[in-house]
Design a protein around this motif. Structure first.
Motif, PDB file in Angstrom:
ATOM      1  N   GLU A   1       0.828  -1.213   0.000  1.00  0.00           N
ATOM      2  CA  GLU A   1       0.000   0.000   0.000  1.00  0.00           C
ATOM      3  C   GLU A   1       0.858   1.258   0.000  1.00  0.00           C
ATOM      4  OE1 GLU A   1      -3.591   1.959   2.704  1.00  0.00           O
ATOM      5  OE2 GLU A   1      -2.797  -0.045   3.118  1.00  0.00           O
TER       6      GLU A   1
ATOM      7  N   GLN B   1      -7.249  -0.061  -3.154  1.00  0.00           N
ATOM      8  CA  GLN B   1      -7.090  -0.465  -1.759  1.00  0.00           C
ATOM      9  C   GLN B   1      -8.240  -1.363  -1.312  1.00  0.00           C
ATOM     10  OE1 GLN B   1      -6.714   3.238   0.343  1.00  0.00           O
ATOM     11  NE2 GLN B   1      -4.522   3.430  -0.056  1.00  0.00           N
ATOM     12  N   SER B   2      -9.466  -0.981  -1.738  1.00  0.00           N
ATOM     13  CA  SER B   2     -10.625  -1.789  -1.392  1.00  0.00           C
ATOM     14  C   SER B   2     -10.524  -3.177  -2.021  1.00  0.00           C
ATOM     15  CB  SER B   2     -11.909  -1.081  -1.837  1.00  0.00           C
ATOM     16  OG  SER B   2     -13.038  -1.900  -1.584  1.00  0.00           O
TER      17      SER B   2
ATOM     18  N   SER C   1      -7.966  -5.183  -0.198  1.00  0.00           N
ATOM     19  CA  SER C   1      -8.514  -5.661   1.089  1.00  0.00           C
ATOM     20  C   SER C   1      -9.468  -6.823   0.872  1.00  0.00           C
ATOM     21  CB  SER C   1      -9.229  -4.514   1.804  1.00  0.00           C
ATOM     22  OG  SER C   1      -8.343  -3.456   2.087  1.00  0.00           O
ATOM     23  N   GLN C   2     -10.332  -6.684  -0.176  1.00  0.00           N
ATOM     24  CA  GLN C   2     -11.274  -7.776  -0.461  1.00  0.00           C
ATOM     25  C   GLN C   2     -10.545  -9.053  -0.864  1.00  0.00           C
ATOM     26  OE1 GLN C   2     -14.017  -6.265  -3.408  1.00  0.00           O
ATOM     27  NE2 GLN C   2     -15.104  -4.957  -1.934  1.00  0.00           N
TER      28      GLN C   2
ATOM     29  N   HIS D   1      -9.115 -10.576   2.174  1.00  0.00           N
ATOM     30  CA  HIS D   1     -10.178 -11.221   2.938  1.00  0.00           C
ATOM     31  C   HIS D   1     -10.617 -12.529   2.282  1.00  0.00           C
ATOM     32  CE1 HIS D   1     -13.536 -11.498   5.700  1.00  0.00           C
ATOM     33  NE2 HIS D   1     -14.384 -11.607   4.662  1.00  0.00           N
TER      34      HIS D   1
END
Length: 192
Positions: free
Chosen positions: A2, A37-38, A41-42, A45
């Motif tokens: 990031e 970034q989303s 993150s997904q 996850h």
């Protein structure tokens, strides 16, 4: 990472904030950065969920394997328990048979001892009867020949208790002699 993505995005920004097009590009880049970034993150996850799902599946497989092993061991244990019970029952039956055989053996030995004692008494009586019979036959054969009682006893002792059963004086002959008085008289004459 990031931080690197942020650096790349910051380096790509234009140097003049007065330019409207440059401001739109900055906003779009920032929006794009947030989307990335989303997405990252997904994806992280999702990867975590996949790892957990794989671990759960592996654990389920291990559980199924262990259940199969335990089931097989349970069947073996049941079979061996049944065999042990059967062996115990057989052992009890064999011990009872041994005890019964020992009891019968004791009874047979006791019976044998009684029979041997009885046979001994019968043998003693038979020998005594034969001796008395021999004495009577010897005395009857000697008649009035004048032989003393000591001489008669000596002759009886030399003849033995079986004299009436052997030699010329058989049991058949002795019974015939008792039934035939003439024969007894002839023997008495011969003795004189």
């Amino acid at each position: 990472s990031e931080a690197e993505n942020n650096n790349v995005l910051d380096d790509s920004l234009p140097g003049s904030d007065a330019d409207i097009d440059g401001g739109d590009q900055i906003g779009q880049l920032r929006l794009r950065r947030l989307e990335l970034q989303s997405t990252i993150s997904q994806q992280a996850h999702t990867q975590t969920q996949l790892k957990q799902s794989i671990e759960v599946q592996n654990l389920r497989g291990m559980v199924r394997t262990q259940l199969g092993v335990l089931t097989k061991q349970g069947r073996n244990l049941s079979e061996r328990t049944a065999q042990l019970k059967q062996c115990t029952a057989d052992g009890e039956a064999e011990r009872e048979e041994v005890a019964e055989a020992e009891r019968r053996l004791e009874e047979l030995l006791d019976k044998r001892q009684r029979l041997e004692a009885m046979a001994g008494r019968v043998t003693d009586k038979l020998l005594g009867s034969r001796k008395r019979r021999a004495e009577l036959l010897v005395l009857e054969g000697m008649g009035g020949s004048g032989i003393t009682s000591d001489a008669a006893d000596d002759k009886i002792d030399r003849a033995g208790p079986d004299a009436a059963a052997g030699g010329s004086l058989t049991s058949t002959g002795s019974s015939r002699a008792r039934s035939d008085p003439q024969s007894a008289k002839r023997r008495r004459r011969a003795a004189r």
